[in-house]
Each structure stands twice: as structure tokens, then as C-alpha cells.
Scaffold this motif. Sequence first.
Motif, short mmCIF file in Angstrom:
data_model
loop_
_atom_site.label_atom_id
_atom_site.label_comp_id
_atom_site.label_asym_id
_atom_site.label_seq_id
_atom_site.Cartn_x
_atom_site.Cartn_y
_atom_site.Cartn_z
N VAL A 191 3.03 0.44 8.33
CA VAL A 191 2.08 -0.32 9.15
C VAL A 191 2.92 -1.11 10.16
O VAL A 191 3.53 -2.12 9.81
N GLU A 192 2.98 -0.61 11.38
CA GLU A 192 3.93 -1.14 12.35
C GLU A 192 3.52 -2.52 12.86
O GLU A 192 2.37 -2.74 13.22
N THR A 193 4.49 -3.42 12.87
CA THR A 193 4.30 -4.74 13.48
C THR A 193 5.38 -4.96 14.52
O THR A 193 6.46 -4.37 14.46
N LYS A 194 5.08 -5.83 15.48
CA LYS A 194 5.99 -6.07 16.59
C LYS A 194 6.65 -7.44 16.54
O LYS A 194 7.56 -7.72 17.31
N GLU A 195 6.15 -8.33 15.70
CA GLU A 195 6.70 -9.68 15.66
C GLU A 195 7.08 -10.05 14.24
O GLU A 195 6.54 -9.52 13.27
N ALA A 196 8.06 -10.94 14.12
CA ALA A 196 8.46 -11.44 12.82
C ALA A 196 7.40 -12.42 12.30
O ALA A 196 6.89 -13.25 13.06
N LEU A 197 7.07 -12.31 11.06
CA LEU A 197 6.05 -13.16 10.45
C LEU A 197 6.72 -14.02 9.39
O LEU A 197 7.58 -13.55 8.64
N SER A 198 6.32 -15.26 9.31
CA SER A 198 6.89 -16.16 8.30
C SER A 198 5.77 -16.79 7.49
O SER A 198 4.72 -17.12 8.03
N GLY A 199 6.05 -16.92 6.21
CA GLY A 199 5.10 -17.59 5.32
C GLY A 199 3.91 -16.76 4.91
O GLY A 199 2.95 -17.30 4.36
N VAL A 200 3.94 -15.45 5.15
CA VAL A 200 2.80 -14.63 4.73
C VAL A 200 2.80 -14.52 3.22
O VAL A 200 3.85 -14.33 2.58
N VAL A 201 1.62 -14.64 2.64
CA VAL A 201 1.46 -14.51 1.19
C VAL A 201 0.71 -13.23 0.90
O VAL A 201 -0.38 -13.01 1.42
N VAL A 202 1.32 -12.36 0.11
CA VAL A 202 0.73 -11.04 -0.14
C VAL A 202 0.56 -10.84 -1.65
O VAL A 202 1.34 -11.37 -2.45
N PRO A 203 -0.46 -10.10 -2.04
CA PRO A 203 -0.62 -9.77 -3.46
C PRO A 203 0.19 -8.54 -3.83
O PRO A 203 0.11 -7.51 -3.18
N VAL A 204 1.00 -8.66 -4.85
CA VAL A 204 1.76 -7.52 -5.38
C VAL A 204 1.02 -7.02 -6.61
O VAL A 204 0.86 -7.76 -7.59
N ARG A 205 0.58 -5.78 -6.55
CA ARG A 205 -0.17 -5.19 -7.67
C ARG A 205 0.80 -4.46 -8.59
O ARG A 205 1.53 -3.58 -8.16
N LEU A 206 0.78 -4.84 -9.85
CA LEU A 206 1.60 -4.18 -10.85
C LEU A 206 0.70 -3.34 -11.76
O LEU A 206 -0.41 -3.75 -12.10
N HIS A 207 1.21 -2.17 -12.12
CA HIS A 207 0.45 -1.27 -13.00
C HIS A 207 1.44 -0.45 -13.80
O HIS A 207 2.66 -0.58 -13.64
N SER A 208 0.92 0.41 -14.64
CA SER A 208 1.79 1.19 -15.53
C SER A 208 2.73 2.10 -14.77
O SER A 208 3.76 2.52 -15.31
N GLY A 209 2.40 2.41 -13.51
CA GLY A 209 3.23 3.31 -12.74
C GLY A 209 4.47 2.66 -12.16
O GLY A 209 5.43 3.35 -11.81
N ASN A 210 4.46 1.30 -12.02
CA ASN A 210 5.62 0.66 -11.39
C ASN A 210 6.14 -0.54 -12.15
O ASN A 210 7.05 -1.22 -11.67
N PHE A 211 5.59 -0.79 -13.34
CA PHE A 211 6.00 -1.97 -14.09
C PHE A 211 5.94 -1.68 -15.58
O PHE A 211 4.99 -1.02 -16.05
N ASP A 212 6.94 -2.16 -16.31
CA ASP A 212 7.01 -1.94 -17.76
C ASP A 212 6.30 -3.09 -18.48
O ASP A 212 6.91 -4.12 -18.79
N PHE A 213 5.01 -2.92 -18.73
CA PHE A 213 4.24 -3.96 -19.41
C PHE A 213 4.67 -4.12 -20.87
O PHE A 213 4.56 -5.21 -21.43
N LEU A 214 5.14 -3.05 -21.49
CA LEU A 214 5.58 -3.14 -22.88
C LEU A 214 6.85 -3.98 -22.99
O LEU A 214 7.07 -4.65 -24.00
#
Length: 568
Positions: A45-68
Amino acid sequence: MKIKRILTSTLFAAAVCLPTLAQAWWNADFKHRTKVVLNTTAQGVETKEALSGVVVPVRLHSGNFDFLGAKPDGADLRVVAADDKTPLKYWVERFDGANELAVVWVQLPNTLPGTDKNLVHVYAGNEAAAAEATSPAIFDGAMAAAITFAGKTGETADDVSAQVKSAGPVARENTGLIGVAAKLDGQPLTWTSDKLKAGGTGPYSVSLWFKPEAVTGTLFKQGPLSLALANGKATASLGAATAVGGELPTAAWAHLAVTVGNGKLTLYVNGAQAAQADVPATVAPIEGALSVGQGITGLVDQLEVAGTVRSADWVKFAHAAQSADAKLVLSTTQTPDTADADAGHGEKGHFAILVENLTTDAWVVIIILAIMFVIAVWVMYDKAVLVGRADKDNLKFLSNFRSAKDVLSVGTTDMKHSQLARLYNAGLRELNKRDVGKPGAAPLSGASLDAVKAAVDADLIRESHTLNSKIVLLTIAISGGPFLGLLGTVVGVMITFAAIAAAGDVNVNAIAPGIAAALLATVAGLAVAIPALFGYNYLAARIKNISSDMGIFVDEFITRVAENHGAR
């Protein structure tokens, strides 16, 4: 010379240390690490300017995180910046170890444009780690209110700083876009605070996610600023200024944003500018109660109000990050890294990710296909060598045969791979039984010639069987390989969907690794069948040519025998 030796030693030491720095691990007490990349290039997702202080949700699931490997409540979660040194501010909105799903909000100090190096590390796997005191108030200073709607039905929906409170209880839907969403029943949700205000010309920004059941009503209103829906089309208004554009389908999440500033009223739909209008010089201040959902039914999630004009890149990035756009948000390792693995290896490739998500049934199918592939390759090699040597020796024998004046004196030395030489020797054996070519021998009768030809034809059939032996293994690989692969894929997909049904969640990020791994069985089946198909067609053509040469030679041989030694 001494200085030169010192410089050389220093450079060598630096070169030795570089790989270690590149493979740094923030804290060895944490056994698992997941890397999440935010790709702001044209491929993401192309952006042209530097962004500061953006808060994003990181979704964790069995495919990318070891819940066990993590604590059941996620207390050992830590989020670290791309340098693998700087801890980042984060807040866990949801951590469901049983269903292996989590949403972690992370503040990104800087997000650079045009790069795929914006990444964060999520660490876990430390039994001794105590829960950190985290707060949902991690948004930038320009954020006047950020309402995630986390909580239970009947509770108020306050903003993360707890300074802006809702006027009453809110009904919730647990399966919202990001986490929990609010239900709209036609009655507006309202908030009041001195923080929620701006002059009539801004600066001011409002954004929210909406999933409508009815597409007519007032989605947002505060003083002269409103965002309404009319027959599915969004309309932003500020006094006499109106910006219309962007149709919203029912039963689908849409991101809507309105900014006021620089003399413009701008409407964004799903991260893209949909309309813009000039703001009059004199407009009443934007203040008073903020309401959402007047006359509208559906779901609303992640309401944000900022006392600044969010840029187009900010809106675009926030939309992509909050919607988990696959082009923007990439997990570089579907299976988390480990501290031991990171010490000696780099990032895992996509193929390694697929292999690690294979189910047992898919492994069985792939092992069978691997055995089939080895057999097919062995057959193709063996037959290719055979026909190659046969062609060479056949050409040599034919040259000797056609240049010989006496059909009974053709040399066959060093032609052990020639089918024609063996057929000639079979015919010569039959002629020797009848003393052909010896002094006083009677000429061959028609019946004798037929007998000799029958004997040579019998050897021709045997040679054809030898040429075509094991070719059936290639036909089995061609026809059976894809079906075996399809069987592995179907069973793997069934198991993946059964697991999702048991968990009660339909997050595409959770099922993608399992389905992708299941498809690897079909790829393996095709990988067996395609080379076998090419090899079979090549070998079949070569064998057919040799068989034709054998048939022609038998006729030519019998004709010459009849001519030289047959009865007149």
C-alpha cells in the motif's frame, strides 16, 4: 605497517560481528518471535510521506504466532521495533489462547514511505515474564478520542484515554472488524467532552468503520459537521459545504473518514478520496455532543476523532492497517522464529512456511508422490540411455548391413545395444539351422522363408517388450499423481475448516496457512505428473521410431535372404 595491521584486524572483527548483529535477538529469555511487515511500496500500500505516531492493530493467529508457547493470558507479550532493541508502546485488546486469536495495538514511532522495511517484532514464550502495565491510551497527541468499543454489552464505550465518555450503555458484537464492535439499532450513540471541538474551519478529522444493514440515515453528527448515508451513498456536510461520493454496499465493512482544514471538506471512502468541497469562510464551530448511528442499523468499529487534518496517506495507511490488507500487513514467518533458530539461520521462505503447516495426511500423500517421482525419474533416465545407445548402434549396424554384399556376413561386433543386430543374429541362427550358405545346401523354399521370418518376428516382439518395459510406471505417475495430490489437498482443507469450525472464528489469516499448505499436495502431484508426461511422450516417440526400424529391417532382411538364397 603496524597501523595497516590494526585497520585490517578491525575490519575483520567488524565483518565477523555483522552477521551476529543482523541476527540479534532482543531478549534470549523469550523463545518465540513473530515479524510483522508493513509494506509501503508500490507492491504493498504505497505512501508518499513519512508518518509518525500511527497506531495499528497487529492480528495474531495460529498461522503467525505460537499460542501454545505463550502464557494463556498473553502476559509475556512484548513488542519491539525493527532494530530489535527498542520496546514499543502496545495494548492488548484481545487475547484468546483457546481459539488462538489476538489483537495487539502497537504505536509505530515512524513509518517510512516506499519501503518494505517497516516491521515490528512480537515476542512471547517467557514463563517468568510478568504482565506489563500497558494502556490503550497509546495514540498520538492529536487524537481527541479513540473508541475501540472493547468491553461487554451494557457497558459504556469510552475512549481509550477515559476522558471522553459515552452517554449510555452500548450493545456489542464480539466478532467485529478488529475486535469487538458496537451494534446500532437506529438510536444514536452519543459522547460529550470539551476535547471534542474545533473551529468551523478545522482542523478536525473523524474516521470510523461501518457495516450497514440499512444504508440511509445519519452515521455521524457533531454541530454543523455530519456524515450521512442516502441510498447507500456517503455525504459529508459542514454548513453549506457538501461532499458526496462513494457507495456503500450492505453487509460489508467500509472505512469512512472526513477531514476539515485548509479551507476544504474532504470525504474518504475505504482509504481513497471520494469527494471534496470548499468550506465557507464563516461556519459555526464544531462542538457539542457527538452522535453516531441516528436512524441507522448495523455495526460500527474504531471511531477516531483528531484535532488535526489527517493527510491522505494517513487515512490510506490507517484503512489498510486496520482492515489487515494483505498487501500492507505481511507476516514474514507464518511459523514464529525461535531464539535457537535465529542464531544460525535467516528468515524462512514461503516454501518452508507451507511445509511446516502440512497436516499428517498431506505428508503421507507427499511422501508417496516423492517415491513416485524418484521412480519416474529413474525410468526416464534408464529408458533415455537405452534408446540413445540403441539409436547409435542401430545406425552403425544398418550401415554395415546395407554395405555388405553377402547377407550372411554382416559384422555385429561392439553393437550389443542394437536391436537390429539382435534380430539379424536371430535370423542368422535360423539360417544356420538350414545350412544356408554352405556348399551343397539346397535353396530355401517359401515355407522355410516363412519359418525364418516367424522366428525373427518373435524376437521383434520380445525386443518391443524390452523397449516398453517400465513405461507403465510413467503412465501411473501421469494419471495417478494429480489425483493423489488432489486427495491430499481436499483432506487438508477439510481438516483446516473443521478446526476453524471448532474454534468458531472465520479469520482468513488463521485459515490461510492451512489451506496454502494443503494446496502443496496438489502442487506435488503436478510436479510428479508434468515431468513424467514430457518424458513419456519423448520416450514413446523414440521407441516408436525404433519399433518401426525393426519392422522395416525384418522385411529388408528376409527379402535379401530370399533374393540370395531362395528357390528360383
